[in-house]
Design a protein around this motif. Structure first.
Motif, mmCIF file in Angstrom:
data_model
loop_
_atom_site.group_PDB
_atom_site.id
_atom_site.type_symbol
_atom_site.label_atom_id
_atom_site.label_comp_id
_atom_site.label_asym_id
_atom_site.label_seq_id
_atom_site.Cartn_x
_atom_site.Cartn_y
_atom_site.Cartn_z
ATOM 1 N N MET A 111 9.726 5.159 14.415
ATOM 2 C CA MET A 111 9.109 6.051 15.401
ATOM 3 C C MET A 111 8.612 7.322 14.731
ATOM 4 O O MET A 111 7.982 8.169 15.371
ATOM 5 N N THR A 112 8.845 7.444 13.408
ATOM 6 C CA THR A 112 8.185 8.467 12.596
ATOM 7 C C THR A 112 6.706 8.158 12.439
ATOM 8 O O THR A 112 5.879 9.071 12.318
ATOM 9 N N LYS A 113 6.347 6.877 12.443
ATOM 10 C CA LYS A 113 4.959 6.475 12.173
ATOM 11 C C LYS A 113 3.947 7.123 13.125
ATOM 12 O O LYS A 113 2.897 7.596 12.675
ATOM 13 N N PRO A 114 4.197 7.144 14.443
ATOM 14 C CA PRO A 114 3.232 7.822 15.313
ATOM 15 C C PRO A 114 3.086 9.312 15.003
ATOM 16 O O PRO A 114 1.990 9.872 15.186
ATOM 17 N N VAL A 115 4.148 9.960 14.537
ATOM 18 C CA VAL A 115 4.055 11.381 14.169
ATOM 19 C C VAL A 115 3.117 11.546 12.972
ATOM 20 O O VAL A 115 2.238 12.419 12.955
ATOM 21 N N THR A 116 3.299 10.698 11.963
ATOM 22 C CA THR A 116 2.426 10.752 10.787
ATOM 23 C C THR A 116 0.982 10.431 11.161
ATOM 24 O O THR A 116 0.038 11.044 10.643
ATOM 25 N N SER A 117 0.805 9.499 12.079
ATOM 26 C CA SER A 117 -0.544 9.141 12.516
ATOM 27 C C SER A 117 -1.213 10.297 13.246
ATOM 28 O O SER A 117 -2.414 10.555 13.057
ATOM 29 N N THR A 147 2.120 3.518 6.378
ATOM 30 C CA THR A 147 2.236 4.863 6.950
ATOM 31 C C THR A 147 2.912 5.821 5.987
ATOM 32 O O THR A 147 2.680 7.037 6.050
ATOM 33 N N ASP A 148 3.739 5.318 5.083
ATOM 34 C CA ASP A 148 4.257 6.177 4.015
ATOM 35 C C ASP A 148 3.115 6.645 3.118
ATOM 36 O O ASP A 148 3.046 7.830 2.748
ATOM 37 N N VAL A 149 2.227 5.719 2.782
ATOM 38 C CA VAL A 149 1.059 6.085 1.968
ATOM 39 C C VAL A 149 0.194 7.081 2.737
ATOM 40 O O VAL A 149 -0.310 8.064 2.164
ATOM 41 N N LEU A 150 0.040 6.870 4.033
ATOM 42 C CA LEU A 150 -0.727 7.810 4.862
ATOM 43 C C LEU A 150 -0.093 9.199 4.830
ATOM 44 O O LEU A 150 -0.814 10.213 4.797
ATOM 45 N N GLY A 151 1.230 9.256 4.837
ATOM 46 C CA GLY A 151 1.909 10.548 4.739
ATOM 47 C C GLY A 151 1.554 11.282 3.466
ATOM 48 O O GLY A 151 1.385 12.513 3.475
ATOM 49 N N ARG A 152 1.431 10.555 2.384
ATOM 50 C CA ARG A 152 1.024 11.187 1.124
ATOM 51 C C ARG A 152 -0.432 11.665 1.197
ATOM 52 O O ARG A 152 -0.763 12.737 0.675
ATOM 53 N N GLY A 188 6.932 9.133 5.665
ATOM 54 C CA GLY A 188 6.126 9.209 6.875
ATOM 55 C C GLY A 188 6.204 7.950 7.709
ATOM 56 O O GLY A 188 5.780 7.927 8.855
ATOM 57 N N GLY A 189 6.775 6.894 7.129
ATOM 58 C CA GLY A 189 6.925 5.650 7.855
ATOM 59 C C GLY A 189 8.278 5.477 8.495
ATOM 60 O O GLY A 189 8.452 4.589 9.333
#
Length: 407
Positions: free
Chosen positions: A76-82, A197-202, A270-271
């Motif tokens: 549920m971290t993923k929507p925050v990163t998105s 989404t981890d990569v998106l966080g970076r 971020g994932g």
């Protein structure tokens, strides 16, 4: 029974006695020794229609669940990163069609697995670049080491990327390492739940020039008054113990894995890295329901949230036809995927009575949330038990919530 707060059920269009079935049902899991704790909260028309919690935050010490218990929310971290990424898109600093390699050079010249064992994988050049939109939609060709179904998963595990990353790695180091792994498929050609989404966080870090935790804090959490959400428990005494349980087995503590949430991590996932509370995540969900705005604070434009909550799979496909149905926090049939969320396309095919256009996501400790614009409703469910598919909680929760709607 757990602690129930009925609030304004009737004003929000619910039958209070039917909503109380939520607590009865979840408490039944606890009473049978199948679930350690729970907290469910339903908001409609801006009113907290129902909130109930029960069970033990920590079974060994007989510490009860409280309204302010903290939970590892994992994916549920993923929507925050998105949301963070789309804030940068709105500012013109990031574009969905940008190659990921424009921000992370390790993602240039990627290769796709075509055969062989993981230790000697045969690969070919990717047909096209991985783009930012592929990270948001899990169509990047990346995977998770814990899936254990494909040689590309094994490549990740062998390198120390199963649940988490090798000790001591930060987000920049880890995502660079991930860029060297072979892709499962060409970007944009299929859907696979992954570290995208981890990569998106970076990418968010590189574009914004600040660390992911700082961006979250200053751009999302402080504006929304989410004071108890961070990459670690802000109060360790209120953090629920993490358990494993499925198939009727008693919850077993996962102390080593759970301890990661007790201090600020080196790796900002971020994932899956955030810890949050019921009230905090409900505020995040209500911001989405408000199409980017809550209590006079706007994070995103109306149309941006609408765009995120639209199915982005090619040709309007659902996950059942376009995805790899191995593991995810959502059903596949009748469900599409937007920019950071699953999106309900056909409730009949999905098998539960929700609304077309409902969107949301869950975490691997069985937490889940959804936003239903058609009903002006959000639901957030918290617990701390892995795996998330150990019991059919998510389907049951939707059935119970929608059966209580009577207006």
């Amino acid at each position: 029974m757990g602690v129930q707060d009925h609030y304004r059920s009737a004003a929000a269009g619910f039958d209070a006695s039917r909503l109380s079935r939520l607590d009865e049902h979840l408490q039944g899991y606890v009473d049978r020794g199948h679930l350690p704790c729970y907290h469910v909260q339903v908001v409609r028309h801006g009113e907290v229609a129902y909130s109930a919690y029960g069970g033990m935050r920590d079974i060994a010490s007989s510490s009860p669940t409280t309204a302010d218990t903290l939970y590892r929310i994992y994916s549920m971290t993923k929507p925050v990163t998105s949301v963070a990424a789309m804030m940068l898109v709105e500012r013109g600093l990031l574009r969905l069609d940008d190659p990921v390699a424009a921000y992370l050079p390790a993602y240039a010249d990627q290769r796709v697995y075509v055969g062989g064992q993981a230790a000697a994988a045969v690969t070919r050049p990717a047909a096209g670049p991985m783009r930012v939109r592929h990270l948001l939609t899990h169509t990047a060709g990346l995977t998770y080491g814990f899936l254990r179904v494909h040689p590309t998963d094994e490549v990740m595990r062998t390198a120390g990327f199963e649940i988490g990353v090798p000790a001591g790695m930060d987000l920049a180091e880890a995502t660079d390492a991930m860029g060297a792994f072979p892709l499962r498929f060409d970007p944009g050609t299929s859907w696979n739940y992954s570290v995208a989404t981890d990569v998106l966080g970076r990418v968010v870090e590189v574009v914004s020039g600040t660390s992911l935790d700082e961006f979250f804090r200053t751009e999302i959490f402080e504006p929304l008054a989410m004071d108890e959400t961070a990459f670690h428990a802000v109060d360790a005494d209120r953090l629920a113990t993490l358990y494993h349980g499925a198939g009727g087995s008693a919850p077993t503590p996962l102390d080593a894995l759970g301890a990661a949430a007790l201090k600020p991590p080196t790796y900002l996932s971020g994932g899956g890295g955030l810890v949050s509370s019921m009230d905090d995540y409900t505020r995040f969900a209500r911001m989405l329901l408000g199409r980017g705005e809550l209590d006079g604070v706007r994070l995103l434009g109306n149309r941006t949230v609408d765009f995120m909550a639209t199915n982005h799979l090619p040709g309007g496909a659902d996950l059942g036809s376009f995805g790899i149905p191995l593991y995810a926090e959502t059903p596949f049939n009748g469900v599409g995927f937007g920019l950071g969320f699953s999106v309900m396309l056909d409730p009949t095919a999905a098998g539960y009575p929700t609304s077309p256009g409902e969107y949301g996501w869950g975490g691997m400790a069985s937490t889940v949330f959804w936003v239903d614009p058609a009903e002006d409703l959000t639901t957030v469910f918290m617990t701390q038990q892995m795996p998330s598919n150990g019991y059919p909680l998510r389907t049951e929760l939707r059935q119970l919530v929608y059966a209580a709607l009577v207006d």
